[in-house]
Write an enzyme that holds these catalytic residues in place. Structure first.
Site, PDB file in Angstrom:
ATOM      1  N   GLU A  91       0.822  -1.209   0.000  1.00  0.00           N
ATOM      2  CA  GLU A  91       0.000   0.000   0.000  1.00  0.00           C
ATOM      3  C   GLU A  91       0.858   1.263   0.000  1.00  0.00           C
ATOM      4  OE1 GLU A  91      -3.973  -1.595   2.293  1.00  0.00           O
ATOM      5  OE2 GLU A  91      -2.289  -1.020   3.524  1.00  0.00           O
ATOM      6  N   CYS A 146       3.388   8.574   0.909  1.00  0.00           N
ATOM      7  CA  CYS A 146       4.017   7.645   1.848  1.00  0.00           C
ATOM      8  C   CYS A 146       4.133   6.287   1.141  1.00  0.00           C
ATOM      9  CB  CYS A 146       3.121   7.560   3.084  1.00  0.00           C
ATOM     10  SG  CYS A 146       3.620   6.316   4.265  1.00  0.00           S
ATOM     11  N   CYS A 199       6.643  -6.991   7.062  1.00  0.00           N
ATOM     12  CA  CYS A 199       7.780  -6.410   7.788  1.00  0.00           C
ATOM     13  C   CYS A 199       8.268  -7.416   8.821  1.00  0.00           C
ATOM     14  CB  CYS A 199       7.353  -5.118   8.482  1.00  0.00           C
ATOM     15  SG  CYS A 199       8.721  -4.253   9.272  1.00  0.00           S
ATOM     16  N   CYS A 238       7.334  -4.697  15.566  1.00  0.00           N
ATOM     17  CA  CYS A 238       6.966  -3.664  16.547  1.00  0.00           C
ATOM     18  C   CYS A 238       5.538  -3.950  17.049  1.00  0.00           C
ATOM     19  CB  CYS A 238       7.042  -2.271  15.918  1.00  0.00           C
ATOM     20  SG  CYS A 238       8.716  -1.850  15.397  1.00  0.00           S
ATOM     21  N   CYS A 289       2.305  -1.959  15.727  1.00  0.00           N
ATOM     22  CA  CYS A 289       2.156  -1.713  14.283  1.00  0.00           C
ATOM     23  C   CYS A 289       1.386  -2.844  13.603  1.00  0.00           C
ATOM     24  CB  CYS A 289       3.546  -1.577  13.655  1.00  0.00           C
ATOM     25  SG  CYS A 289       3.492  -1.347  11.868  1.00  0.00           S
ATOM     26  N   SER A 343      12.410   6.629   6.928  1.00  0.00           N
ATOM     27  CA  SER A 343      12.125   6.398   8.337  1.00  0.00           C
ATOM     28  C   SER A 343      12.553   4.986   8.734  1.00  0.00           C
ATOM     29  CB  SER A 343      10.616   6.583   8.575  1.00  0.00           C
ATOM     30  OG  SER A 343      10.290   6.282   9.903  1.00  0.00           O
ATOM     31  N   SER A 400      12.381   6.074  14.364  1.00  0.00           N
ATOM     32  CA  SER A 400      11.217   5.787  15.207  1.00  0.00           C
ATOM     33  C   SER A 400      11.709   5.396  16.599  1.00  0.00           C
ATOM     34  CB  SER A 400      10.398   4.648  14.598  1.00  0.00           C
ATOM     35  OG  SER A 400       9.969   5.034  13.317  1.00  0.00           O
ATOM     36  N   ASN A 454      -2.513   5.323  16.477  1.00  0.00           N
ATOM     37  CA  ASN A 454      -3.698   5.057  15.645  1.00  0.00           C
ATOM     38  C   ASN A 454      -4.203   3.669  15.983  1.00  0.00           C
ATOM     39  OD1 ASN A 454      -3.704   7.437  13.986  1.00  0.00           O
ATOM     40  ND2 ASN A 454      -1.806   6.630  13.114  1.00  0.00           N
ATOM     41  N   CYS A 464      -0.456   6.010   9.901  1.00  0.00           N
ATOM     42  CA  CYS A 464       0.791   5.337  10.286  1.00  0.00           C
ATOM     43  C   CYS A 464       0.495   4.034  11.002  1.00  0.00           C
ATOM     44  CB  CYS A 464       1.588   6.187  11.266  1.00  0.00           C
ATOM     45  SG  CYS A 464       2.198   7.689  10.597  1.00  0.00           S
TER      46      CYS A 464
HETATM   47  N1  SAH Z   1       9.855   0.705   9.555  1.00  0.00           N
HETATM   48  C1  SAH Z   1       9.936   2.108   9.484  1.00  0.00           C
HETATM   49  C2  SAH Z   1       8.853   2.762   8.637  1.00  0.00           C
HETATM   50  C3  SAH Z   1       7.447   2.249   8.786  1.00  0.00           C
HETATM   51  S1  SAH Z   1       6.571   2.701  10.239  1.00  0.00           S
HETATM   52  C4  SAH Z   1       9.974   2.710  10.863  1.00  0.00           C
HETATM   53  O1  SAH Z   1       9.862   1.978  11.844  1.00  0.00           O
HETATM   54  O2  SAH Z   1      10.193   3.913  10.984  1.00  0.00           O
HETATM   55  C5  SAH Z   1       6.318   4.424  10.084  1.00  0.00           C
HETATM   56  C6  SAH Z   1       5.996   5.126  11.398  1.00  0.00           C
HETATM   57  O3  SAH Z   1       4.697   4.758  11.869  1.00  0.00           O
HETATM   58  C7  SAH Z   1       6.959   4.775  12.531  1.00  0.00           C
HETATM   59  O4  SAH Z   1       7.402   5.938  13.178  1.00  0.00           O
HETATM   60  C8  SAH Z   1       6.113   3.953  13.484  1.00  0.00           C
HETATM   61  O5  SAH Z   1       6.573   4.089  14.807  1.00  0.00           O
HETATM   62  C9  SAH Z   1       4.744   4.578  13.273  1.00  0.00           C
HETATM   63  N2  SAH Z   1       3.625   3.718  13.643  1.00  0.00           N
HETATM   64  C10 SAH Z   1       3.521   2.382  13.489  1.00  0.00           C
HETATM   65  N3  SAH Z   1       2.320   1.942  13.937  1.00  0.00           N
HETATM   66  C11 SAH Z   1       1.650   3.026  14.392  1.00  0.00           C
HETATM   67  C12 SAH Z   1       0.352   3.216  14.943  1.00  0.00           C
HETATM   68  N4  SAH Z   1      -0.508   2.218  15.082  1.00  0.00           N
HETATM   69  N5  SAH Z   1      -0.007   4.484  15.287  1.00  0.00           N
HETATM   70  C13 SAH Z   1       0.838   5.526  15.076  1.00  0.00           C
HETATM   71  N6  SAH Z   1       2.060   5.397  14.531  1.00  0.00           N
HETATM   72  C14 SAH Z   1       2.474   4.161  14.191  1.00  0.00           C
END
Ligand code: SAH
Length: 346
Positions: A96, A109, A116, A120, A123, A198, A220, A296, A339
């Site tokens: 996406e 984006c 992935c 995390c 996420c 990022s 992050s 989110n 995000c």
């Molecule tokens: N792998 C990379 C890029 C993808 S995530 C990274 O970790 O930076 C992009 C951003 O979205 C990151 O800062 C992550 O911490 C944030 N993110 C992931 N899940 C989220 C959520 N449910 N709500 C808000 N931000 C989120």
């Protein structure tokens, strides 16, 4: 019928490889420049459109190559104007990209991997697990496809690698694509200052990224101490915060540049006054700013965002201590485009 001789995606080939192929097939080398102009500047999706190239050459090209290998499979529009593009890959996986309208421009984006591997906890993409790295062509095609869909193409000026996947875990294709993205002569001509990569903190690849590109770096962070970060982000066990912060201090930055630290605010996990104070201490001496992203929500997670007053309070503590902190309310949450909500659930 599936062809045994699938066409190669021309976007995956280096100039050198293409020049060699041209030579072998008796095609004049100056066509390379023309082709790149048609693809990156004029958004051509077929060689037949390239009218300054002879009919015969266009036919040879069309027979041997394709331009981009993504199939636009669904577009959803959010109430706030952002758009989520679902793309089908040749191997039937999905990725996406999200187009976000800002005041005077668009930000796109994009994804660097299908799924992935980072795991995390907050996420949604992480729940898919790792599927595979995207090729240079699949990274570039997201931009080309979305541009083709836009009336005001020139307004797509900003790019963030914040979609699905961990860009620094797909370093070589990331670098190859970035070099086209910021090539102002024969590429997509994005300003280096408007392209951001990022990362969750794949420290081992920071220097190579800096050596080969001039994109901006976002890290992050999401926690202010190792215990909390260990719990949220498995990468922290490999590269604990001291190592990560040291790598950020050593990251070569131009005088005006700063690293962006993303901090997803999670209720009762990392949103207290104490956390804010720890964050201030941690970022001492680092050229950085903080983006605060209230969590989110998605169905696959127990986490909650803090209430808005807590977010404001957290921001105030940082600002009072001379740290630039911006609250980023992610767009597109009603269509799961915000995000961490990208999961290609098709
Ligand atoms: N792998 C990379 C890029 C993808 S995530 C990274 O970790 O930076 C992009 C951003 O979205 C990151 O800062 C992550 O911490 C944030 N993110 C992931 N899940 C989220 C959520 N449910 N709500 C808000 N931000 C989120």
């Amino acid at each position: 019928m599936i062809s045994l001789f699938a066409k190669q995606d021309i976007l995956n080939l280096s100039d050198q490889k293409l020049s060699d192929w041209f030579k072998t097939n008796k095609i004049a080398s100056f066509h390379l420049k023309q082709i790149k102009k048609w693809i990156y500047l004029k958004n051509s999706e077929s060689f037949y459109e390239m009218t300054d190239i002879s009919q015969k050459t266009r036919e040879i090209l069309e027979k041997n190559f394709c331009i981009g290998s993504l199939e636009k499979s669904k577009v959803r529009k959010s109430k706030d104007g952002s758009k989520k593009y679902l793309f089908k890959l040749k191997d039937n996986n999905y990725i996406e990209s999200v187009l976000i309208p800002e005041k005077n421009h668009y930000t796109l984006c994009i994804s660097s991997q299908a799924g992935c591997a980072q795991g995390c906890k907050f996420c949604q993409t992480a729940k898919l697990g790792f599927i595979r790295n995207l090729s240079k062509a699949e990274i570039l095609s997201q931009i080309i496809n979305v541009k083709a869909d836009l009336k005001a193409r020139k307004k797509l000026t900003n790019l963030v690698f914040m979609g699905m996947g961990e860009p620094l875990a797909n370093l070589s294709n990331l670098i190859l694509s970035l070099n086209i993205i910021t090539d102002s002569k024969e590429g997509l001509s994005f300003s280096k200052r408007r392209v951001t990569v990022s990362t969750c903190g794949v420290v081992s690849n920071f220097q190579e990224l800096a050596r080969n590109t001039e994109a901006r770096l976002a890290v992050s962070l999401n926690a202010a101490d190792n215990k909390t970060r260990d719990m949220l982000m498995p990468i922290n066990k490999k590269y604990p915060m001291e190592t990560l912060i040291e790598a950020c201090k050593n990251y070569p930055l131009k005088p005006r540049d700063r690293i962006t630290f993303e901090y997803v605010l999670l209720k009762n996990i990392n949103d207290s006054e104490k956390d804010a104070k720890k964050l201030i201490k941690l970022l001492k001496g680092v050229k950085g700013k903080v983006n605060l992203i209230p969590f989110n929500k998605h169905c696959k997670s127990e986490f909650e965002p803090p209430n808005f007053n807590t977010v404001l309070q957290f921001q105030k503590i940082l600002s009072d201590n001379n740290i630039t902190a911006i609250i980023r309310n992610s767009k597109g949450s009603d269509i799961s485009a915000a995000c961490g909500q990208l999961a290609a659930s098709y």
